[in-house]
Design an enzyme around this catalytic site. Structure first.
Site, mmCIF file in Angstrom:
data_model
loop_
_atom_site.group_PDB
_atom_site.id
_atom_site.type_symbol
_atom_site.label_atom_id
_atom_site.label_comp_id
_atom_site.label_asym_id
_atom_site.label_seq_id
_atom_site.Cartn_x
_atom_site.Cartn_y
_atom_site.Cartn_z
ATOM 1 N N HIS A 1 23.735 66.906 15.721
ATOM 2 C CA HIS A 1 23.231 66.086 16.777
ATOM 3 C C HIS A 1 22.126 64.885 15.585
ATOM 4 C CE1 HIS A 1 23.662 64.087 20.580
ATOM 5 N NE2 HIS A 1 22.200 63.380 20.157
ATOM 6 N N CYS B 1 45.097 45.557 22.219
ATOM 7 C CA CYS B 1 44.171 45.419 22.657
ATOM 8 C C CYS B 1 44.637 48.052 21.569
ATOM 9 C CB CYS B 1 43.639 45.952 23.843
ATOM 10 S SG CYS B 1 44.431 46.161 24.825
ATOM 11 N N GLU C 1 53.349 46.298 27.927
ATOM 12 C CA GLU C 1 53.471 47.679 27.520
ATOM 13 C C GLU C 1 54.662 48.604 28.083
ATOM 14 O OE1 GLU C 1 49.280 50.067 28.870
ATOM 15 O OE2 GLU C 1 49.512 49.245 30.406
ATOM 16 N N ASP D 1 51.032 52.348 24.242
ATOM 17 C CA ASP D 1 52.078 52.908 25.264
ATOM 18 C C ASP D 1 53.716 52.384 24.998
ATOM 19 O OD1 ASP D 1 51.271 54.680 27.096
ATOM 20 O OD2 ASP D 1 50.189 53.447 28.479
#
Lengths: 93, 593
Positions: free
Chosen positions: B207, B520, B449, B473
């Site tokens: 972290h 996108c 898509e 997709d």
């Protein structure tokens, strides 16, 4: 495993880049904690309590690992489903 | 210099240059004075037995310590500075860990069964847990045992009552040296006071390293013996790129690193200056480079990385983390947060892309054999107009506060667009009747898509204001490949000639019909794909915020003319491999930079 726990099984492959990490485990444990009976998480035949973050983490599920969730009670089936959907969606990451 | 002081080592010994190696966890160079944060007192745990009659009291003492630890963490979470607020998720996880069965219940069990003090019981439980983690092969997951250490240290602190160094109170610019920093410690730090981090433990995925990279300060972690070797106020150089720590650097070393530091800062400045510049090609075409987000908090990251807006706001998260459905006001609040912060930049809200598996009650119990081809996204929304209407109303209301576009996923036929628009109009009418603030003049776009939407793009264009190509997709459906299936995943590639032709078809239709075409999917975020996407005529790219600077940089080093000529050639290729080779041959040297 006792007889009852075999009937409600759902498998999913971990997609997250960092594997099943603490935050994801916490999300599972929160949901599993609401179950009426136990929800188990199984990896390679090893079975742990899905309501414990530490138990889940101790399995070390890296990306691509197939894990199975098992509910002991039919009433927890929806919960089981939601956990699986969440896992399939990469725990929202 | 203290030449006369007998207690000091000889000068040449004291000031001898020492080099330590660790993991370069955050790049950059800094030169400064050390500030040690040590957590003594927690290491030694005493063991003693408890009388049977005092066992309840001992259990209570443990519960109180956990409660204090929870309260302390909660107050830290509330006071986290904005710069690191994105990382408080891990602190929430620590709160949950504090009450985890394996830790909490087991410790209480151990106190009772073995009649030992709470400290010893906790140590025993934690040691057992750590053993379980040792067999994990994945290095990131293995390091999660650190989280458990931090959590148990926190409880231990309250049990023993040892004092922590409050790192919130450091008053000069220093290099922080510690055995380890828990996320809670790290988030308390006053950022303007810290030049760099050195820790004994931790690695690239710990972290502290994530925090250091977010803050853009150098860090070398996992040094092993830094806290033993370094003294307060020692002069130190950190090279976070190579993972080197230099204590008492010689004059020559100092000069050398000062030069390196300047060069590094110039390069960094160049990149970050670049990320806020327009993404304009050498011959003057400018593109919008946007960020994809899932949580409102990610907006900060998009802006930091120079995003021109939100090209894809996934809205599933609020539905997946609960068993019922979120209400309109709750959705509206989240959307409004994002829209307001981004205004006047556009925020593209994609409507619910979820599958029918999301059951609120057992009524919807049927399992789908093939969820990717099943009741999901717009199909699900149109079947459940009650759920869809709630979201549409929330979006229209948020639109009153900035620049909103609506994006509908999984469109495969024209009817679905018409039905969605009808619902959208109804939602607007109902808001008008209720005299609620809303804005219905927003751009309406569809995801491209599904192959049928590609073929029918000319028809779809009559009803849509823009297209956004969802490559993940589209590739899956076009090539009939499930990426999650290891047997066939290697066949999945955005440069499959069929995919390139499909994108070409969509951008051609877009030009002809005068509507914009965005992308996108993951394909948009890889600089390697930029030449072809430019050549194909995509108007706007949206990606993970971290990819924005590199993609912008790539766009700025290209000429549209060249990419068009190149794309013509690329479209003639007949196999994926040929396309990849052509990209490498034409633009390969640019990727090396």
């Amino acid at each position: 495993m006792n007889k009852g726990s075999c009937s409600l099984l759902k498998s999913v492959i971990i997609k997250n880049e960092l594997g099943l990490h603490a935050r994801a485990a916490a999300k599972i444990a929160t949901l599993a904690g609401r179950a009426k009976d136990k929800i188990w998480l199984i990896k390679d035949g090893e079975k742990v309590d899905a309501s414990s973050i530490i138990d889940i983490l101790s399995l070390g599920c890296s990306r691509g690992t197939e894990i199975t969730f098992a509910a002991e009670s039919k009433t927890d089936f929806d919960l089981l489903r939601n956990i699986v959907i969440m896992a399939e969606n990469g725990f929202g990451e | 210099m203290d030449l006369g002081n007998n207690f000091n080592m000889p000068d040449n010994e004291t000031n001898k240059e020492i080099r330590l190696n660790g993991v370069g966890a955050s790049p950059g160079i800094c030169i400064g004075k050390a500030y040690l944060v040590d957590k003594e007192g927690v290491e030694v745990v005493e063991k003693y037995f408890i009388d049977r009659k005092n066992l309840d009291g001992e259990t209570k003492r443990f519960k109180a310590a956990v409660k204090n630890a929870v309260n302390e963490l909660r107050s830290i979470i509330e006071n986290v500075p904005d710069e690191v607020r994105r990382h408080t998720g891990i602190l929430e996880t620590h709160v949950a860990l504090l009450k985890d069965k394996m830790l909490y219940d087991k410790t209480i069990e151990t106190i009772k069964n073995e009649r030992v003090n709470a400290e010893w019981a906790l140590k025993k439980v934690v040691d057992d847990i750590k053993v379980m983690f040792q067999n994990i092969s994945d290095s990131y997951l293995k390091e999660r045992s650190d989280d458990i250490t931090h959590v148990s240290d926190r409880i231990m602190k309250f049990l023993i009552g040892s004092e922590d160094v409050n790192i919130g109170e450091i008053d000069k610019r220093v290099i922080l040296v510690a055995k380890d920093l828990s996320p809670a410690d790290a988030s308390q730090i006053q950022l303007d006071k810290i030049m760099g981090f050195i820790t004994d433990r931790g690695g690239k995925t710990s972290h502290t390293s994530i925090i250091a990279r977010t803050l853009e300060v150098p860090a070398v972690l996992g040094v092993g013996n830094a806290t033993k070797t370094i003294n307060n106020d020692d002069t130190i150089i950190i090279d976070g790129t190579t993972g080197v720590v230099i204590i008492h650097p010689s004059g020559q070393t100092l000069a050398e690193y000062k030069k390196l530091k300047t060069r590094h800062e110039e390069h960094k400045a160049y990149l970050s200056r670049g990320s806020h510049l327009k993404a304009e090609t050498l011959d003057g075409l400018s593109l919008q480079v946007m960020g994809n987000i899932e949580l409102p908090e990610e907006v900060v990251s998009v802006l930091d990385h120079g995003g021109d807006g939100i090209g894809l706001y996934r809205t599933e998260f609020q539905y997946l983390t609960r068993s019922d459905f979120p209400g309109e006001d709750e959705l509206f609040d989240k959307y409004k947060d994002v829209v307001e912060v981004m205004a006047p930049r556009p925020v593209t809200i994609r409507t619910l892309d979820i599958n029918g598996d999301k059951a609120i009650s057992s009524s919807n119990g049927s399992d789908e054999a093939n969820p990717a081809l099943g009741l999901r996204a717009i199909r699900y929304c149109l079947k459940r107009p009650d759920i869809f209407r709630t979201q549409l109303r929330a979006i229209l209301r948020a639109a009153a506060f900035g620049n909103v576009r609506i994006l509908v996923p999984m469109i495969s036929s024209l009817d679905e667009i018409r039905d969605t628009k009808k619902l959208l109009n109804e939602a607007a009418d109902s808001l008008k009747k209720e005299r609620k603030a809303y804005n219905k003049n927003i751009e309406f776009g569809i995801m491209i898509e599904v192959p049928s939407a590609v073929i029918m793009a000319d028809v779809m264009a009559q009803e849509a204001d823009f297209f956004s190509i969802g490559t993940n997709d589209l590739i899956q459906y076009t090539l009939a490949i499930d990426r999650g299936n290891r047997e066939v995943a290697h066949l999945y590639h955005p440069f499959h000639p069929a995919i390139l032709r499909m994108i070409k078809h969509v951008t051609d239709v877009g030009k002809e019909k005068g509507i914009k075409v965005f992308m996108c999917g993951e394909m948009a975020g890889d600089p390697f794909n930029v030449p072809i996407l430019l050549g194909l005529g995509i108007d706007e790219l949206s990606m993970n915020p971290q990819s924005i600077p590199a993609v912008k940089n790539m766009i700025r080093s290209l000429k549209v003319e060249d990419t068009r000529r190149f794309t013509k050639e690329a479209l003639k290729q007949t196999t994926t491999m040929d396309v990849i080779k052509l990209v490498e041959a034409s633009f390969g040297e640019m990727f090396g930079k």
